[in-house]
Design a protein around this motif. Structure first.
Motif, short mmCIF file in Angstrom:
data_model
loop_
_atom_site.label_atom_id
_atom_site.label_comp_id
_atom_site.label_asym_id
_atom_site.label_seq_id
_atom_site.Cartn_x
_atom_site.Cartn_y
_atom_site.Cartn_z
N GLY A 100 24.92 68.34 34.02
CA GLY A 100 24.80 68.19 35.46
C GLY A 100 26.11 68.03 36.21
N LYS A 101 27.23 67.91 35.48
CA LYS A 101 28.53 67.77 36.14
C LYS A 101 29.33 69.06 36.00
N PRO A 102 30.25 69.31 36.93
CA PRO A 102 31.08 70.53 36.84
C PRO A 102 31.85 70.57 35.53
N ARG A 103 31.96 71.78 34.97
CA ARG A 103 32.69 71.97 33.72
C ARG A 103 33.81 72.97 33.94
N ARG A 104 34.78 72.94 33.06
CA ARG A 104 35.91 73.86 33.15
C ARG A 104 36.23 74.37 31.76
N LEU A 105 36.47 75.66 31.68
CA LEU A 105 36.89 76.30 30.44
C LEU A 105 38.40 76.52 30.54
N LEU A 106 39.14 75.93 29.59
CA LEU A 106 40.60 75.99 29.64
C LEU A 106 41.15 76.58 28.34
N ALA A 107 42.28 77.28 28.47
CA ALA A 107 42.91 77.87 27.29
C ALA A 107 44.42 77.85 27.45
N ALA A 108 45.09 77.76 26.30
CA ALA A 108 46.55 77.93 26.24
C ALA A 108 46.85 78.73 24.99
N ALA A 109 47.75 79.71 25.12
CA ALA A 109 48.08 80.56 23.98
C ALA A 109 49.46 81.17 24.21
N ARG A 110 50.10 81.55 23.11
CA ARG A 110 51.44 82.12 23.16
C ARG A 110 51.41 83.59 22.79
N ILE A 111 52.22 84.36 23.51
CA ILE A 111 52.43 85.76 23.17
C ILE A 111 53.90 86.07 23.43
N ALA A 112 54.54 86.72 22.47
CA ALA A 112 55.97 87.05 22.57
C ALA A 112 56.80 85.80 22.86
N GLY A 113 56.39 84.65 22.29
CA GLY A 113 57.12 83.41 22.48
C GLY A 113 56.89 82.72 23.81
N THR A 114 56.05 83.28 24.66
CA THR A 114 55.78 82.71 25.98
C THR A 114 54.40 82.07 25.99
N ARG A 115 54.35 80.83 26.43
CA ARG A 115 53.09 80.08 26.45
C ARG A 115 52.42 80.25 27.81
N LEU A 116 51.20 80.77 27.80
CA LEU A 116 50.43 80.98 29.02
C LEU A 116 49.21 80.06 29.01
N ILE A 117 48.82 79.61 30.20
CA ILE A 117 47.60 78.82 30.34
C ILE A 117 46.72 79.46 31.40
N ASP A 118 45.42 79.17 31.30
CA ASP A 118 44.48 79.68 32.30
C ASP A 118 43.22 78.83 32.21
N ASN A 119 42.36 78.96 33.21
CA ASN A 119 41.10 78.22 33.20
C ASN A 119 40.13 78.87 34.16
N ILE A 120 38.87 78.51 34.00
CA ILE A 120 37.82 79.08 34.84
C ILE A 120 36.69 78.07 34.97
N ALA A 121 36.12 77.96 36.16
CA ALA A 121 35.00 77.05 36.39
C ALA A 121 33.75 77.60 35.72
N ILE A 122 32.94 76.68 35.22
CA ILE A 122 31.66 77.04 34.60
C ILE A 122 30.53 76.43 35.41
N GLY A 123 29.60 77.24 35.86
CA GLY A 123 28.46 76.70 36.61
C GLY A 123 28.88 76.19 37.94
#
Length: 280
Positions: free
Chosen positions: A254-277
């Motif tokens: 019943g509460k807002p959720r968030r999907l989060l990720a962090a990953a590296r490519i070519a030595g560069t660390r990227l983050i991103d996220n998206i709301a769920i529901g």
């Protein structure tokens, strides 16, 4: 636009704005500005207040093996962008002003800072909380704006502001994306052409996982699929997690959720996220 490097001058400038009856909207940055930062500036201006932007590459939020020395610095280009956007004050403190000799105070926000990037980058959010608290005391804004791309950072700052009774409204601004969906970031400049093209796998994997979770698929399976997709695209994955959008702990029904990720490519660390529901 006034460009200011000393604290006494900043306080004089802010006092002058307030004497004229203006409220203060504040956008803290580390420079190397792009459309994501300028969206924060635009949101600050839409609030109908005078706008102060800071640029400070904060050494306290970089780990020993991270990219402090090569972090992009583009002061002249940044200043032009902010001037054209109608910013009132650019606060550009040198390190010795932000952390004078003898500085020994550290702010730690437990709980929300501990999982995800907190686990992957020990001490990072202590550095974030400490510098943001100092910036708040220096600028004394009415509102402060942060991008939702750095979602855990936003959650840490909201918790700190609530716990320490800062009289500041914290506003999150939606993530700004390139045409292919990759979240805008100052670190994207590190990506060679081929890896930049592959990096779009990050928002795509999150979007697929989000849609699967929203239609009722098993969360563990959706997260595993996202990790597999990222690894197949050449990423080294730090985490892909579904969390409570406020506490970043396990999600609560019943509460807002968030999907989060962090990953590296070519030595560069990227983050991103998206709301769920539910949105926030």
């Amino acid at each position: 636009m006034q460009t200011i490097r000393q604290l006494a001058d900043l306080r004089d400038a802010v006092s002058g704005l307030r004497a004229a009856g203006a409220g203060i909207a504040f956008v803290p940055t580390m420079g190397a500005l792009h459309a994501g930062h300028m969206a924060l500036v635009a949101a600050a201006k839409q609030a109908g207040q005078r706008v102060v932007v800071s640029i400070f590459v904060n050494p306290k939020q970089f780990g020993p093996n991270e990219d402090l020395a090569k972090y992009p610095r583009k002061e002249q280009a940044d200043s032009r962008m902010l001037t054209e956007a109608g910013v009132d004050v650019l606060w550009l403190p040198p390190v010795e002003v932000m952390y004078p000799e003898g500085h020994s105070t550290n702010i730690s926000v437990s709980g929300v800072s501990e999982p995800l990037d907190g686990a992957a980058r020990p001490g990072h959010f202590d550095g974030v909380a400490t510098v943001v608290a100092k910036l708040f005391n220096q600028v004394r804004p009415d509102i402060a704006l942060f991008g939702e791309k750095d979602f855990q950072q936003l959650a840490v700052i909201r918790r700190m502001v609530a716990d320490l009774d800062f009289d500041i409204e914290i506003r999150g601004v939606p993530t700004q994306r390139d045409d292919d969906g990759l979240a805008l970031s100052s670190r994207n400049v590190y990506l060679p052409g081929e890896e930049r093209a592959a990096a779009v796998a990050l928002p795509r994997a999150l979007g697929i996982a989000a849609r699967a979770i929203e239609k009722g698929d098993e969360v563990v399976a959706a997260l595993a699929t996202a990790r597999g997709s990222l690894e197949a695209a050449g990423f080294e994955v730090d985490y892909v997690e579904l969390v409570d959008a406020e506490t970043l702990a396990d999600p609560v029904a019943g509460k807002p959720r968030r999907l989060l990720a962090a990953a590296r490519i070519a030595g560069t660390r990227l983050i991103d996220n998206i709301a769920i529901g539910q949105s926030e």
